[in-house]
Scaffold this motif. Sequence first.
Motif, PDB file in Angstrom:
ATOM      1  N   ASP A   1      61.851 -92.079 -72.331  1.00  0.00           N
ATOM      2  CA  ASP A   1      60.918 -91.416 -71.292  1.00  0.00           C
ATOM      3  C   ASP A   1      61.888 -89.858 -70.813  1.00  0.00           C
ATOM      4  O   ASP A   1      62.311 -89.728 -70.179  1.00  0.00           O
ATOM      5  CB  ASP A   1      59.699 -91.149 -70.205  1.00  0.00           C
ATOM      6  N   ILE A   2      60.931 -88.303 -71.911  1.00  0.00           N
ATOM      7  CA  ILE A   2      62.223 -87.209 -71.660  1.00  0.00           C
ATOM      8  C   ILE A   2      61.456 -86.987 -69.793  1.00  0.00           C
ATOM      9  O   ILE A   2      63.032 -86.748 -68.954  1.00  0.00           O
ATOM     10  CB  ILE A   2      61.673 -86.089 -72.063  1.00  0.00           C
ATOM     11  N   LYS A   3      60.956 -87.279 -68.931  1.00  0.00           N
ATOM     12  CA  LYS A   3      60.475 -86.846 -67.624  1.00  0.00           C
ATOM     13  C   LYS A   3      60.670 -88.411 -66.689  1.00  0.00           C
ATOM     14  O   LYS A   3      60.157 -87.920 -65.854  1.00  0.00           O
ATOM     15  CB  LYS A   3      58.381 -86.878 -67.497  1.00  0.00           C
ATOM     16  N   GLU A   4      60.340 -89.073 -67.512  1.00  0.00           N
ATOM     17  CA  GLU A   4      60.830 -90.333 -66.564  1.00  0.00           C
ATOM     18  C   GLU A   4      61.530 -91.231 -66.995  1.00  0.00           C
ATOM     19  O   GLU A   4      61.758 -91.871 -67.570  1.00  0.00           O
ATOM     20  CB  GLU A   4      59.441 -91.137 -66.610  1.00  0.00           C
ATOM     21  N   SER A   5      62.929 -91.021 -66.357  1.00  0.00           N
ATOM     22  CA  SER A   5      64.375 -91.721 -67.187  1.00  0.00           C
ATOM     23  C   SER A   5      64.415 -93.599 -67.153  1.00  0.00           C
ATOM     24  O   SER A   5      65.222 -93.775 -67.569  1.00  0.00           O
ATOM     25  CB  SER A   5      65.815 -90.993 -66.382  1.00  0.00           C
ATOM     26  N   ASN A   6      63.270 -93.996 -66.336  1.00  0.00           N
ATOM     27  CA  ASN A   6      63.855 -95.300 -66.176  1.00  0.00           C
ATOM     28  C   ASN A   6      62.139 -96.382 -66.817  1.00  0.00           C
ATOM     29  O   ASN A   6      62.209 -97.203 -66.728  1.00  0.00           O
ATOM     30  CB  ASN A   6      63.611 -96.196 -65.108  1.00  0.00           C
ATOM     31  N   ALA A   7      61.820 -94.668 -68.015  1.00  0.00           N
ATOM     32  CA  ALA A   7      60.072 -95.743 -68.571  1.00  0.00           C
ATOM     33  C   ALA A   7      61.088 -95.789 -70.189  1.00  0.00           C
ATOM     34  O   ALA A   7      61.745 -94.722 -70.604  1.00  0.00           O
ATOM     35  CB  ALA A   7      59.052 -94.399 -68.258  1.00  0.00           C
ATOM     36  N   PHE A   8      60.799 -96.519 -70.872  1.00  0.00           N
ATOM     37  CA  PHE A   8      61.283 -97.021 -71.904  1.00  0.00           C
ATOM     38  C   PHE A   8      60.263 -97.694 -72.980  1.00  0.00           C
ATOM     39  O   PHE A   8      59.780 -97.899 -71.896  1.00  0.00           O
ATOM     40  CB  PHE A   8      62.780 -98.164 -72.030  1.00  0.00           C
ATOM     41  N   THR A   9      60.331 -97.187 -74.092  1.00  0.00           N
ATOM     42  CA  THR A   9      59.460 -97.836 -75.286  1.00  0.00           C
ATOM     43  C   THR A   9      59.836 -97.676 -76.713  1.00  0.00           C
ATOM     44  O   THR A   9      60.253 -97.256 -76.942  1.00  0.00           O
ATOM     45  CB  THR A   9      58.655 -96.193 -75.376  1.00  0.00           C
ATOM     46  N   PHE A  10      59.624 -99.288 -77.011  1.00  0.00           N
ATOM     47  CA  PHE A  10      60.380 -99.794 -78.091  1.00  0.00           C
ATOM     48  C   PHE A  10      58.966 -99.475 -79.428  1.00  0.00           C
ATOM     49  O   PHE A  10      57.848 -99.965 -78.559  1.00  0.00           O
ATOM     50  CB  PHE A  10      60.693-101.715 -78.052  1.00  0.00           C
ATOM     51  N   ILE A  11      59.646 -98.410 -80.434  1.00  0.00           N
ATOM     52  CA  ILE A  11      58.285 -99.318 -80.875  1.00  0.00           C
ATOM     53  C   ILE A  11      58.650 -99.433 -82.741  1.00  0.00           C
ATOM     54  O   ILE A  11      60.199 -99.168 -82.413  1.00  0.00           O
ATOM     55  CB  ILE A  11      57.931 -97.582 -81.754  1.00  0.00           C
ATOM     56  N   GLU A  12      58.203-100.418 -83.001  1.00  0.00           N
ATOM     57  CA  GLU A  12      58.586-101.188 -83.871  1.00  0.00           C
ATOM     58  C   GLU A  12      57.465-101.629 -85.049  1.00  0.00           C
ATOM     59  O   GLU A  12      56.162-101.320 -85.134  1.00  0.00           O
ATOM     60  CB  GLU A  12      58.893-102.929 -83.267  1.00  0.00           C
ATOM     61  N   GLU A  13      57.664-101.267 -86.477  1.00  0.00           N
ATOM     62  CA  GLU A  13      57.176-101.388 -87.623  1.00  0.00           C
ATOM     63  C   GLU A  13      57.255-102.707 -87.991  1.00  0.00           C
ATOM     64  O   GLU A  13      58.751-103.381 -88.407  1.00  0.00           O
ATOM     65  CB  GLU A  13      56.677-100.418 -88.335  1.00  0.00           C
TER      66      GLU A  13
END
Length: 93
Positions: free
Chosen positions: A43-55
């Motif tokens: 996340d650009i604004k929250e440096s300890n927030a991460f998201t896996f996006i999988e297909e």
Amino acid sequence: MITIVARSIIKKDKVEEFRKLAEELVRESQKEEGCISYNLFEDIKESNAFTFIEEWKDMEAIEKHNKAVHFTTIVPKFGDLREESTVNLYKRV
């Protein structure tokens, strides 16, 4: 095709440990049959927030992924590193 969006808030003092484990998970998951894409975003604004996006091709591919050695050894380690997490599965309409 099924898309998985898995978001985690990582404890601030555990971000680097999470990154190392996540990099390995991404690298190995991308090699799996049935994986269309598998990426990690910070996340650009929250440096300890991460998201896996999988297909994934289908649920069978996801079930195999969930049983893969890299998944079963790495993902449980995330539990001690995160403050919260959500996982959602989507299908295209």
